[in-house]
Design a protein around this motif. Sequence first.
Motif, PDB file in Angstrom:
ATOM      1  N   TYR A   4       0.995  -0.878  -0.078  1.00 15.40           N
ATOM      2  CA  TYR A   4       0.126   0.154   0.576  1.00 15.40           C
ATOM      3  C   TYR A   4       0.655   1.096  -0.325  1.00 15.40           C
ATOM      4  O   TYR A   4       1.740   1.712   0.897  1.00 15.40           O
ATOM      5  N   GLU A   5       0.386   1.753  -1.182  1.00 13.55           N
ATOM      6  CA  GLU A   5       1.539   3.466  -0.922  1.00 13.55           C
ATOM      7  C   GLU A   5       1.009   4.608  -0.377  1.00 13.55           C
ATOM      8  O   GLU A   5       0.049   5.042  -1.160  1.00 13.55           O
ATOM      9  N   VAL A   6       0.953   5.159   0.938  1.00 11.83           N
ATOM     10  CA  VAL A   6       0.239   5.832   1.456  1.00 11.83           C
ATOM     11  C   VAL A   6       1.004   6.690   0.963  1.00 11.83           C
ATOM     12  O   VAL A   6       2.136   7.201   1.498  1.00 11.83           O
ATOM     13  N   GLU A   7       0.311   8.034   0.940  1.00 15.41           N
ATOM     14  CA  GLU A   7       1.042   9.089   0.513  1.00 15.41           C
ATOM     15  C   GLU A   7       0.787  10.728   2.168  1.00 15.41           C
ATOM     16  O   GLU A   7      -0.439  10.502   2.625  1.00 15.41           O
ATOM     17  N   VAL A   8       1.363  11.738   1.696  1.00 14.50           N
ATOM     18  CA  VAL A   8       0.753  12.711   3.058  1.00 14.50           C
ATOM     19  C   VAL A   8      -0.335  13.745   1.448  1.00 14.50           C
ATOM     20  O   VAL A   8       0.338  14.081   1.088  1.00 14.50           O
ATOM     21  N   ALA A   9      -0.920  13.601   1.753  1.00 17.63           N
ATOM     22  CA  ALA A   9      -2.145  14.508   1.818  1.00 17.63           C
ATOM     23  C   ALA A   9      -1.809  15.881   2.343  1.00 17.63           C
ATOM     24  O   ALA A   9      -1.768  17.516   1.352  1.00 17.63           O
ATOM     25  N   VAL A  10      -1.582  16.306   3.899  1.00 17.89           N
ATOM     26  CA  VAL A  10      -1.128  17.315   4.526  1.00 17.89           C
ATOM     27  C   VAL A  10      -0.129  17.582   5.438  1.00 17.89           C
ATOM     28  O   VAL A  10      -0.312  16.609   6.906  1.00 17.89           O
ATOM     29  N   ARG A  11       0.740  17.820   5.524  1.00 19.57           N
ATOM     30  CA  ARG A  11       1.735  17.926   6.405  1.00 19.57           C
ATOM     31  C   ARG A  11       1.570  18.528   7.179  1.00 19.57           C
ATOM     32  O   ARG A  11       1.847  19.957   7.220  1.00 19.57           O
TER      33      ARG A  11
END
Length: 285
Positions: A4-11
Amino acid sequence: MTTYEVEVAVRAEAELGEGPTWDAAAGRLLWLDILRSRVHTYDPLSGRRTVRTTEQHVGAVKPRAGGGLVLNLRDGVGLVDDDGGFRWLRHEPVPGRRGNDAAVAPDGSLWAGTMRYDEATGGGTLSRITGDGAAEVVLDDVTVSNGTGWSPDGRLMYYIDTPTRRIDVFDYDVATGRASGRRPLATVEEGAGYPDGLTVDAEGCVWVALWDGAAVRRYTPSGALDRVVPLPVPRVTACAFGGAGLTDLYITTARVGLSPAPSLAGSLMVLPHAGKGVPQPSFAG
């Protein structure tokens, strides 16, 4: 094994990031920092973000059918109008207690949870609140009232009281707005964290964020563990589908109590193309 490639939407560095909710009418995600009394918005297409500070701790935010927002606050449930004006819908302060997670039922009522700051056993409630401010206590022996959601056909309601480690399921009567027949759907085993916020997808599966579990789990309607999505932070608080097609899973996290805190703790994360969410009703008030 699925990766699963979880990304940062808002740091971000939210103390207690919580309550992601897709506001379809505005094309934006709503989310919170409970302990800093902040309501955040995020538009994934433009990247535009806003922050509104509330006068007290805020446990949940949901869009209203007629525009504006409903807030589950420390001292009750309040309404924010499109012009930014605030008014109480139901003001009932209880010393030592605050509002926590909340969800909008198929009939447009708000199911709002509370908890004590000291997390005293049985010190919280789950109440059903209608648009005119009338309230009915549904559960009066709750410790940390958290995730609430409904099956795609509206006939089942899922609920979490975090210290129980259980995801419970009720029968829900769409005509009357009543829940009954509480029973366990699944239990999170010792050492895997505590169930926090939840969302239900179009297949009727329940996605659950795990506080101190560094993951989001997906359970089938029969209660079988179907997927585990690892996160790079331990305190995962809630999840919700968003985006134009409701295919992206947004995940809130917290950094409270972590020393040192991982660099991404408190950020808003996203798992693109996680599945298909269910359109959520707005509060009828």
